[in-house]
Design a protein around this motif. Structure first.
Motif, mmCIF file in Angstrom:
data_model
loop_
_atom_site.group_PDB
_atom_site.id
_atom_site.type_symbol
_atom_site.label_atom_id
_atom_site.label_comp_id
_atom_site.label_asym_id
_atom_site.label_seq_id
_atom_site.Cartn_x
_atom_site.Cartn_y
_atom_site.Cartn_z
ATOM 1 N N LEU A 1 -6.663 -2.481 -6.323
ATOM 2 C CA LEU A 1 -5.377 -2.153 -6.154
ATOM 3 C C LEU A 1 -5.238 -1.059 -5.426
ATOM 4 O O LEU A 1 -4.208 -0.967 -4.319
ATOM 5 N N THR B 1 -3.268 -1.611 1.255
ATOM 6 C CA THR B 1 -2.205 -1.082 1.872
ATOM 7 C C THR B 1 -0.917 -1.464 0.933
ATOM 8 O O THR B 1 -0.976 -2.482 -0.006
ATOM 9 N N PRO B 2 0.155 -0.807 0.980
ATOM 10 C CA PRO B 2 1.536 -1.237 0.451
ATOM 11 C C PRO B 2 1.680 -2.681 0.558
ATOM 12 O O PRO B 2 2.028 -3.393 -0.410
ATOM 13 N N GLU B 3 1.280 -3.284 1.712
ATOM 14 C CA GLU B 3 1.868 -4.623 2.000
ATOM 15 C C GLU B 3 0.811 -5.538 1.220
ATOM 16 O O GLU B 3 1.230 -6.636 0.632
ATOM 17 N N GLU B 4 -0.452 -5.073 1.305
ATOM 18 C CA GLU B 4 -1.464 -6.183 0.385
ATOM 19 C C GLU B 4 -1.195 -5.961 -0.886
ATOM 20 O O GLU B 4 -1.546 -6.855 -1.612
ATOM 21 N N ARG B 5 -0.933 -4.792 -1.362
ATOM 22 C CA ARG B 5 -0.460 -4.693 -2.593
ATOM 23 C C ARG B 5 0.653 -5.625 -3.387
ATOM 24 O O ARG B 5 0.605 -6.342 -4.300
ATOM 25 N N ALA B 6 1.741 -5.447 -2.485
ATOM 26 C CA ALA B 6 2.926 -6.232 -2.912
ATOM 27 C C ALA B 6 2.559 -7.817 -2.827
ATOM 28 O O ALA B 6 2.890 -8.517 -3.662
ATOM 29 N N GLN C 1 -0.730 -9.072 -3.515
ATOM 30 C CA GLN C 1 -1.479 -9.405 -4.594
ATOM 31 C C GLN C 1 -0.291 -9.489 -5.931
ATOM 32 O O GLN C 1 -0.913 -10.392 -6.735
ATOM 33 N N GLU C 2 0.478 -8.794 -5.742
ATOM 34 C CA GLU C 2 1.477 -8.652 -6.930
ATOM 35 C C GLU C 2 2.117 -9.905 -7.065
ATOM 36 O O GLU C 2 2.476 -10.511 -8.172
#
Ligand code: FAQ
Length: 330
Positions: free
Chosen positions: A16, A20-25, A27-28
């Motif tokens: 995590l 990137t913030p986009e990838e994290r969002a 994944q969440e």
């Protein structure tokens, strides 16, 4: 070049913190169990991995028609012919749902076929084995559809909406196919000495290849870790293989047939069967295009594509004519 000759492309799972913030969002959302729909943002790797898995799955359904299609005209009764014909048609339908699901990811059906024909995309190893006797139709339904369902039921919960929804209908039909195959085996296993021998021979030949359907052992699986993090896959290859063995061995016992594995034994401690691994050298050999039917299967698909060209051309001409008429009337 055969369809099975392609290097694996998987990579390790990103943490995590490295996302990137986009990838994290993204994944969440996956972790919360939300479905991802085609027009929504997704990482490139997620899209590519899904196209790979759904494409391979679709090709498997289509190539999977060939070993059984071989027996439609030779099925022993009219009822058996009708059942087998319906089953083979179902497999075509499954292929079509899956091609549609893959198309929502931005790949065209022509591209998917081209990748199959040029050897850039795989189909399941199981369909590179021949179907030699009528008992093989029982073994394919019982073991091959049985393994397919074991793998596909969890995929109804996969994170990509169109894939998960396609799986719901596919699983209903596959479970009917599995029963159809088991019923053929039941009749054979209660039949004459020759029929029992044929049923046992079919089990002997299909057992190992059915175990291979779940993919390489977890330690050799390239994609499992990332695919499971993205819920493209819900279980590891070994988990599903074990589940299949645990469910299938009692069925073989019920049939009075012997699973061809001297090491097969119920482990009282774990509650699971201990069993021998399939021949992994043979598995990789089949993936490299050297199975008994690789060449024949791929040639059959290429011929079907070439022979269907006039239908595609006619449909394109018809739709262009309709569009031109509509435009002229406006
Ligand atoms: N055959 O890293 P992993 C059916 C490849 S449908 C050929 O573990 P993954 C219906 C794999 O692609 C049967 N290749 O891969 C029916 C990868 O190569 P790549 C099909 C195989 O994707 C019934 C490499 O090895 N079902 O039977 C096989 O995480 C009766 C490394 O492996 C599906 O497709 C194999 N057996 O796990 C029709 C279900 N195993 O792509 C007619 C959806 C592995 O990097 C009659 N798919 N490989 O070049 C899946 O669940 C997964 O894709 C697995 C493989 C479990 C098949």
């Amino acid at each position: 070049m055969y369809a099975q000759q392609i290097k694996s492309t998987g990579k390790g799972v990103q943490s995590l913190a490295d996302m990137t913030p986009e990838e994290r969002a993204f994944q969440e959302r996956i972790d919360r169990g939300e479905k991802i729909e085609p027009k929504e943002w997704m990482p490139d790797g997620y899209r590519k991995n899904l196209i790979r898995q759904i494409g391979q799955h679709a090709h498997s359904e289509i190539v999977g028609q060939l070993p059984e299609g071989n027996w439609i005209t030779r099925a022993p009764t009219l009822e058996r012919k009708a059942n087998l014909l319906a089953k083979v048609q179902d497999e075509a339908g499954h292929g079509l749902y899956l091609y549609c699901a893959a198309e929502t990811l931005g790949v065209s059906r022509d591209e998917l076929f081209e990748m199959l024909h040029s050897g850039k995309m795989k189909y399941s190893s199981i369909f590179n084995y021949p179907t030699l006797t009528w008992a093989d139709m029982g073994a394919v339904g019982w073991l091959v559809d049985g393994a397919a369902i074991m793998n596909q039921v969890p995929l109804q919960r996969t994170s990509f909406g169109p894939y998960a929804r396609a799986m719901v209908r596919i699983c209903k039909e596959e479970s009917f196919h599995q029963r159809q195959g088991f019923q053929i085996m039941m009749v054979m296993a209660q039949g004459s000495v020759d029929q029992i021998r044929m049923a046992q021979d079919a089990l002997n030949r299909f057992w190992g290849p059915a175990l291979m359907m779940f993919g390489p052992s977890d330690k050799d699986s390239v994609h499992s870790a990332q695919s499971m993090a993205w819920k493209i896959k819900m279980n590891t290859n070994d988990e599903l293989r074990q589940k299949f063995v645990d469910e299938t061995v009692p069925q073989a016992e019920y049939l009075g047939l012997k699973v061809p594995d001297e090491n097969l034994k119920l482990n009282e401690e774990t509650g699971h069967y201990d069993f021998s691994q399939p021949d992994w050298d043979e598995f990789y050999d089949v993936l490299n295009g050297n199975g008994p039917c690789n060449h024949e299967r791929l040639e059959a698909r290429k011929d079907a594509w070439a022979e269907g060209a006039w239908v595609r051309d006619a449909m394109m001409a018809h739709s262009e004519k309709k569009a031109a008429r509509k435009q002229a009337a406006e």
